[in-house]
Scaffold this active site. Structure first.
Site, PDB file in Angstrom:
ATOM      1  N   SER A 124     -71.148  36.376  39.966  1.00  0.00           N
ATOM      2  CA  SER A 124     -71.228  35.119  40.281  1.00  0.00           C
ATOM      3  C   SER A 124     -72.363  34.308  40.853  1.00  0.00           C
ATOM      4  CB  SER A 124     -69.938  34.519  41.606  1.00  0.00           C
ATOM      5  OG  SER A 124     -70.066  33.348  41.943  1.00  0.00           O
ATOM      6  N   TYR A 148     -66.970  36.514  50.450  1.00  0.00           N
ATOM      7  CA  TYR A 148     -66.502  36.593  48.877  1.00  0.00           C
ATOM      8  C   TYR A 148     -67.888  36.812  48.220  1.00  0.00           C
ATOM      9  CZ  TYR A 148     -66.303  34.959  44.183  1.00  0.00           C
ATOM     10  OH  TYR A 148     -66.444  34.745  42.992  1.00  0.00           O
ATOM     11  N   LYS A 152     -69.481  40.260  45.817  1.00  0.00           N
ATOM     12  CA  LYS A 152     -70.148  40.321  44.758  1.00  0.00           C
ATOM     13  C   LYS A 152     -71.503  40.953  44.892  1.00  0.00           C
ATOM     14  CE  LYS A 152     -66.938  38.099  42.289  1.00  0.00           C
ATOM     15  NZ  LYS A 152     -66.136  39.078  41.415  1.00  0.00           N
TER      16      LYS A 152
END
Ligand code: NAD
Ligand code: WQD
Length: 337
Positions: A124, A148, A152
Site C-alpha cells: 500500500s 496497519y 505492510k
C-alpha cells in the site's frame, strides 16, 4: 497459470480473480470471509462463466494451506488477504499484526514447502507515510504512521529477507494507491460493513440516500482547494496490474516493487464533483475538522510499472464513478442482498 489468490472474496481480490480468469488463468481462492461474503465469489463465476476453487478458511492455518497446495498444482500466489482498516488497527494493533503477518508467513512457508516461489503481494502507498514530495517514486523514504501501515512495511521487509536468503524466489510487491469503482457489470464492488471509512463508498451511500451528507475532513490543507488530494485508480486497472505482474514474474528473480496509481492527484471536492456527474444528482457535503492521521497530498509516480510491467491506468475517474454508481444501485445492501 494456476494461481492461489488469498483474500479472493474481498474487494480487490474479486476483481483480480475476474482479470485472471478472463486472461485464461485458473484461480484457487482462500478467504476466511472475515470482511467479505461467499456470494462475491459466485458473482465472479457469473461474470466470467468460469468456476473458482474456493476454500473458506484462514491463510494462517498451515494445515489448510498444505491441503490447498496438495490438491492443486499452484504456479504462483497473489496474496491479498489482510485486514485493512487504519482506525481499527490503532485500536486493535495485536489483531492486525497477528492476522496480517501470520497470514503472510504461513502462505510463504507453505509455498516454500511445496516448491512454489512466485508471489505477488498487496502492499500500500501507506508505507510512504506523509511523503516528502509528490509524485512518490518507489525509492522514497518508508515510514508507517499506524499499525496497519506497519504490517505492510514489516511484510515488505520479510519478503526482502526471504529473497535474500533464497535467490530462486520471484516476488513482486505492488503498492496500491487508492482503488475505487467496481466491475463495469455492477455485479461486484466494494461492500464496506457499517459506516464506510473511505471516501468513495461514503459518497456513493450519500448519493443513494443512505447517508445525509459527505463529511469533508478539512479544507485547510496546502492544496489547490484546501481538501486532501489522492491518487484514485479504477479497481479494474489495479486488477490488470496483478495479471501484468504475474505474467512478468517468470524472468524476475528477487524482489521488485511497483507503485500502482494513475499519477494524478484529485481533491475531495473534485471527487464529489466527479460522482455528481456520474449519478446526475447533487451530493450534499459539509466541511468538518481534519481526520487525525490524514495527510494533505499523496499520488504516485507510476513510471516504473509503466516501463517494466507495460501497465498504466486506462479508466478515467468518471468511469470509475459510473461503475461504482451502477454497483451501488444494483446492490443497495451489498452482497448481503
Ligand atoms: P477486503 O477486506 O475487501 O479484502 C481482504 C480479504 O481478505 C477479505 O475478503 C477478508 O475476509 C480476507 N482475509 C483477511 N484476513 C484473512 C486471513 N487471515 N485469512 C484469509 N482471508 C483473510 O480488502 P481489499 O480492499 O480487497 O484489500 C486487499 C488487500 O489490498 C489487503 O491486503 C489490503 O491491505 C491491500 N490494500 C487495499 C487498499 C484499499 O484501499 N482497498 C489499498 C492498499 C492496499
Ligand atoms: C481519501 C480522502 C480524506 C472519507 C486509506 C488508508 C490507506 C489505503 C486507502 C489501504 C482523504 C477524505 C475521506 C470521508 C473525507 N488503504 N475523506 N471524508 O485516507 O487516502 O487512505 O485508504 O492500504 O492506507 O489510509 O483514503 O478514502 O479514506 O480518504 O473527506 O468520509 O478523502 O481526508 O483526504 P486514504 P480515504
Amino acid at each position: 497459470m494456476n494461481v492461489l489468490l488469498t483474500g479472493g472474496a474481498g474487494y480487490i481480490g474479486t476483481h483480480v480473480a475476474v482479470e485472471l480468469l478472463e486472461n485464461g488463468h485458473d484461480v484457487v481462492v482462500v478467504d476466511n470471509l472475515r470482511n467479505s461474503h461467499a456470494e462475491a465469489v459466485r458473482r465472479v463465476e457469473r461474470i466470467t462463466g468460469r468456476s473458482v476453487h474456493f476454500y473458506v478458511g484462514d491463510c494462517a492455518d498451515r494445515e489448510l494451506m498444505d491441503r490447498v497446495f496438495t490438491e492443486h498444482r499452484i504456479d504462483a500466489a497473489v496474496h491479498c488477504a489482510g485486514l485493512k482498516a487504519v482506525g481499527e488497527s490503532v485500536e486493535l494493533p495485536l489483531l492486525y499484526y497477528r492476522n496480517n503477518l501470520d497470514a503472510l508467513l504461513t502462505v510463504c512457508e507453505a509455498m516454500d514447502a511445496h516448491g512454489v516461489r512466485s508471489l505477488v503481494f498487496s502492499s500500500s502507498a501507506t508505507v510512504y507515510g506523509d511523503p516528502d514530495r509528490v509524485p512518490i517514486p518507489e525509492d522514497a523514504p518508508l515510514r508507517a504512521t499506524n499499525p496497519y501501515g506497519a504490517t505492510k512495511l514489516f511484510a515488505e521487509r520479510i519478503l526482502s529477507d526471504l529473497v535474500a536468503s533464497a535467490p530462486d524466489w520471484r516476488i513482486i510487491t505492488l503498492r496500491y494507491f487508492n482503488p475505487v469503482g467496481a466491475h463495469p457489470s455492477g455485479l461486484i464492488g466494494e461492500d464496506p460493513e457499517g459506516v464506510p471509512n473511505n471516501l468513495f463508498p461514503y459518497i456513493a451511500q450519500v448519493a443513494a440516500g443512505r447517508r445525509e451528507r459527505v463529511l469533508v475532513y478539512g479544507d485547510d490543507y496546502a492544496t489547490p482547494d484546501g481538501t486532501g488530494v489522492r491518487d484514485y485508480l479504477h479497481v479494474m486497472d489495479l486488477a490488470r496490474g496483478h495479471v501484468a505482474a504475474l505474467e512478468r514474474l517468470g524472468d524476475a528473480y528477487g524482489m521488485r516493487t511497483y507503485n500502482l496509481g494513475s499519477g494524478h492527484g484529485v481533491s475531495v471536492l473534485e471527487a464529489i464533483a466527479a460522482f455528481e456527474r456520474a449519478c446526475g444528482k447533487t451530493i450534499p457535503y459539509e466541511v468538518v475538522a481534519r481526520r487525525p492521521g490524514d495527510i494533505a497530498v499523496c499520488y504516485a509516480d507510476p513510471s516504473a510499472a509503466n516501463r517494466d510491467l507495460g501497465w498504466k491506468t486506462a479508466y478515467t475517474l468518471d468511469e470509475a464513478c459510473a461503475h461504482l454508481w451502477r454497483w451501488q444501485t444494483m446492490n443497495p445492501n451489498g452482497f448481503a442482498g
